[in-house]
Design a protein around this motif. Structure first.
Motif, short mmCIF file in Angstrom:
data_model
loop_
_atom_site.label_atom_id
_atom_site.label_comp_id
_atom_site.label_asym_id
_atom_site.label_seq_id
_atom_site.Cartn_x
_atom_site.Cartn_y
_atom_site.Cartn_z
N LEU A 66 0.83 -1.21 0.00
CA LEU A 66 0.00 0.00 0.00
C LEU A 66 0.86 1.26 0.00
N THR A 67 2.00 1.21 0.69
CA THR A 67 2.91 2.36 0.69
C THR A 67 3.46 2.61 -0.71
N VAL A 68 3.92 1.56 -1.36
CA VAL A 68 4.45 1.69 -2.72
C VAL A 68 3.35 2.19 -3.66
N TYR A 69 2.16 1.61 -3.57
CA TYR A 69 1.04 2.04 -4.41
C TYR A 69 0.72 3.51 -4.17
N GLY A 70 0.64 3.92 -2.90
CA GLY A 70 0.34 5.31 -2.59
C GLY A 70 1.40 6.27 -3.10
N VAL A 71 2.67 5.91 -2.96
CA VAL A 71 3.75 6.77 -3.45
C VAL A 71 3.70 6.89 -4.97
N VAL A 72 3.48 5.79 -5.65
CA VAL A 72 3.39 5.82 -7.12
C VAL A 72 2.23 6.70 -7.57
N ILE A 73 1.07 6.54 -6.95
CA ILE A 73 -0.09 7.36 -7.31
C ILE A 73 0.17 8.83 -7.00
N ALA A 74 0.72 9.11 -5.81
CA ALA A 74 0.97 10.49 -5.43
C ALA A 74 2.04 11.14 -6.31
N ARG A 75 2.96 10.35 -6.82
CA ARG A 75 4.03 10.89 -7.65
C ARG A 75 3.60 11.12 -9.09
N TYR A 76 2.89 10.18 -9.68
CA TYR A 76 2.61 10.23 -11.12
C TYR A 76 1.21 10.72 -11.49
N ALA A 77 0.21 10.46 -10.66
CA ALA A 77 -1.16 10.85 -11.02
C ALA A 77 -1.33 12.36 -11.18
N PRO A 78 -0.79 13.20 -10.30
CA PRO A 78 -1.00 14.65 -10.49
C PRO A 78 -0.39 15.17 -11.80
N ASP A 79 0.74 14.61 -12.22
CA ASP A 79 1.35 15.02 -13.48
C ASP A 79 0.46 14.67 -14.67
N ILE A 80 -0.21 13.55 -14.59
CA ILE A 80 -1.03 13.07 -15.71
C ILE A 80 -2.39 13.75 -15.74
N ILE A 81 -3.06 13.85 -14.59
CA ILE A 81 -4.45 14.34 -14.58
C ILE A 81 -4.59 15.73 -13.97
N GLY A 82 -3.49 16.40 -13.68
CA GLY A 82 -3.54 17.70 -13.02
C GLY A 82 -4.28 18.78 -13.79
N GLY A 83 -4.29 18.71 -15.11
CA GLY A 83 -4.95 19.74 -15.91
C GLY A 83 -6.39 19.40 -16.27
N TRP A 84 -6.86 18.24 -15.87
CA TRP A 84 -8.21 17.81 -16.18
C TRP A 84 -9.22 18.54 -15.29
N PRO A 85 -10.48 18.54 -15.68
CA PRO A 85 -11.52 19.16 -14.82
C PRO A 85 -11.57 18.49 -13.44
N LEU A 87 -11.07 8.63 -6.76
CA LEU A 87 -11.94 7.67 -6.08
C LEU A 87 -11.68 6.25 -6.58
N VAL A 88 -11.55 6.10 -7.89
CA VAL A 88 -11.26 4.78 -8.46
C VAL A 88 -9.90 4.29 -7.98
N LEU A 89 -8.88 5.16 -8.04
CA LEU A 89 -7.55 4.76 -7.59
C LEU A 89 -7.52 4.47 -6.09
N GLY A 90 -8.36 5.14 -5.33
CA GLY A 90 -8.43 4.90 -3.90
C GLY A 90 -9.12 3.60 -3.53
#
Length: 77
Positions: free
Chosen positions: A20-39, A48-51
């Motif tokens: 869960l730590t690895v999963y959380g770090v990966v999501i926190a590191r890469y998800a904002p870069d990918i979806i940060g500009g989306w609505p 919610l899905v990733l959580g």
């Protein structure tokens, strides 16, 4: 019900925490870069899905911790 302790439960808990730590770090590191500009509403759905997605393998993992098998025991009705 088990009569004797098993090594799978403490190892399983440690593995779950590490996973869960690895999963959380990966999501926190890469998800904002990918979806940060989306609505915002789309970001909310994605987070919610990733959580919740980490719950998918949890049932089999807990079965393994209790029984040592990856699938549920056969029903003897």
């Amino acid at each position: 019900m088990r009569e004797t302790p098993t090594w799978r439960i403490p190892i399983g808990i440690i593995g779950l925490l590490i996973g869960l730590t690895v999963y959380g770090v990966v999501i926190a590191r890469y998800a904002p870069d990918i979806i940060g500009g989306w609505p915002t509403w789309v970001q909310t759905i994605i987070y919610l899905v990733l959580g919740l997605i980490w719950l998918l393998p949890l049932k089999r993992f807990l079965i393994w911790m209790e029984t040592g098998r990856w699938s549920p025991p056969e029903s003897t009705d």
